[in-house]
Design a protein around this motif. Sequence first.
Motif, mmCIF file in Angstrom:
data_model
loop_
_atom_site.group_PDB
_atom_site.id
_atom_site.type_symbol
_atom_site.label_atom_id
_atom_site.label_comp_id
_atom_site.label_asym_id
_atom_site.label_seq_id
_atom_site.Cartn_x
_atom_site.Cartn_y
_atom_site.Cartn_z
ATOM 1 N N GLN A 105 0.834 -1.197 0.000
ATOM 2 C CA GLN A 105 0.000 0.000 0.000
ATOM 3 C C GLN A 105 0.873 1.253 0.000
ATOM 4 N N PHE A 136 -1.241 2.719 13.855
ATOM 5 C CA PHE A 136 -2.075 2.004 12.884
ATOM 6 C C PHE A 136 -1.557 2.343 11.489
ATOM 7 N N TYR A 137 -1.399 1.327 10.641
ATOM 8 C CA TYR A 137 -1.027 1.573 9.251
ATOM 9 C C TYR A 137 -1.447 0.356 8.420
ATOM 10 N N PRO A 138 -1.728 0.556 7.130
ATOM 11 C CA PRO A 138 -2.183 -0.567 6.305
ATOM 12 C C PRO A 138 -1.019 -1.485 5.938
ATOM 13 N N GLU A 148 -6.101 -5.259 5.434
ATOM 14 C CA GLU A 148 -5.580 -5.415 6.788
ATOM 15 C C GLU A 148 -4.872 -4.151 7.265
ATOM 16 N N ILE A 149 -5.083 -3.840 8.528
ATOM 17 C CA ILE A 149 -4.412 -2.712 9.166
ATOM 18 C C ILE A 149 -3.628 -3.244 10.358
ATOM 19 N N ARG A 150 -2.364 -2.907 10.401
ATOM 20 C CA ARG A 150 -1.538 -3.297 11.538
ATOM 21 C C ARG A 150 -1.750 -2.308 12.676
ATOM 22 N N CYS A 151 -1.930 -2.833 13.873
ATOM 23 C CA CYS A 151 -1.940 -2.028 15.087
ATOM 24 C C CYS A 151 -0.750 -2.453 15.935
ATOM 25 N N LEU A 165 -12.056 3.008 14.229
ATOM 26 C CA LEU A 165 -11.285 1.765 14.292
ATOM 27 C C LEU A 165 -11.630 0.908 15.505
ATOM 28 N N ASP A 199 -11.558 0.777 7.522
ATOM 29 C CA ASP A 199 -10.864 1.866 6.835
ATOM 30 C C ASP A 199 -10.224 2.799 7.854
ATOM 31 N N LEU A 200 -9.025 3.246 7.543
ATOM 32 C CA LEU A 200 -8.362 4.243 8.372
ATOM 33 C C LEU A 200 -9.054 5.590 8.216
#
Length: 402
Positions: free
Chosen positions: A130, A271-273, A278-281, A314, A252-253
């Motif tokens: 992304q 948080f980032y895609p 999928e979004i990583r936390c 989120l 969605d962020l």
Amino acid sequence: MVYQYVLGGVLVSLLGSVFFMIINSTLSGKKKAEDVSEDVNGNGFVRTQPANGGCLPEIEKSTDVVIVGAGVAGAALAYTLGKEGRRVHVIERDLSEPDRIVGELLQPGGYLKLIELGLEDCANESIDAQKVFGYALYKNGNDTKLSYPLENYSSDIAGRSFHNGRFIQRMRERVATLPNVTLEQGTVTTLLEEKGIIKGVMYKNKAGEEMRSYAPLTIVCDGCFSNLRRNLCTPKVDSPSCFVGLILENCDLPHANHGHVILGDPSPILFYPISSTEIRCLVDVPGTKVPSVANGDMAKYLKTVVAPQVPPQLLKAFLAAVEKGNIRTMQNKSMPATPLPTPGALLLGDSFNMRHPLTGGGMTVALSDIVLLRDLLRPLTDLTDAPALCEYLESFYTLRKV
């Protein structure tokens, strides 16, 4: 409270400095040895001495560079030196796809270096990478967006976020296409030394056999848990905190294609895609210990301490990820580059220099170092010229800080 503001300022400062330093630099430009006796010295080297007092056997000259490790730094370096025509032997402990919760966000400066190395297609749609255009910062319910200064670059230039293992495997695939590069699974145990010069490594191959690989240059890229760095630097490893990792799915962020940093209490939440779904936390937990995952203390901590600070958009996905239970933890480390210049050897990547993963700068620094090293070694057609090679390697330590 002071910690939060200071950390937020440090984060923004580090991200900016890494990006601009990299852009500025971009623009400016086995066979087993025969008749060898050996002993182990106090530093953990194996000291090799040819029994006849002469040179090491001719078979050792079949490799120009031994690289220990095929992670981000090792794989990118192997491909780069292989493309330069060097004969490279890469030894990696585990060639299966890595599964990590860090090394997932490459800053724009790092992507520019990836382009210089011809590896940009390893961080594209083929791994569902992304684009990242900047950061959103949150504090006490307020937020602001900080975009990278990319106005003077093409639309493709941006940060990239992805699954770390997919990125590494794509680079390893590229390495495997080069006929002059050997990529082997094995565990390096020792550096081989003769008269103060590193001559290669001792390792166990996949079958458990003890092997040796000789070359005039050995580059150690075996990561943050390196067992070889103590021979080549004075390690001062700090462990300021732990990361607790979750993956949020199908949400969605608030700010698309941006990393999100919540300056929370007691420490930041990221948080980032990492893919299109999928979004990583990552939750930063100060100190060296975290609540137990096994007995449910971690889930309780995430629900009671962290969840109230998560942006509303989120929160539902965050709580679902906690309930799912796939909670990962990792000790964060930082270490200044304090090399002990050693003829015939060099440290690179996290084995050499680490900063807190919160900055997202580790891969960018490693790729920048690889570009510098490639350019430094180009005039040396013969790496067996030990005095000349030593001078070039010492220059590397100076120039990487310019």
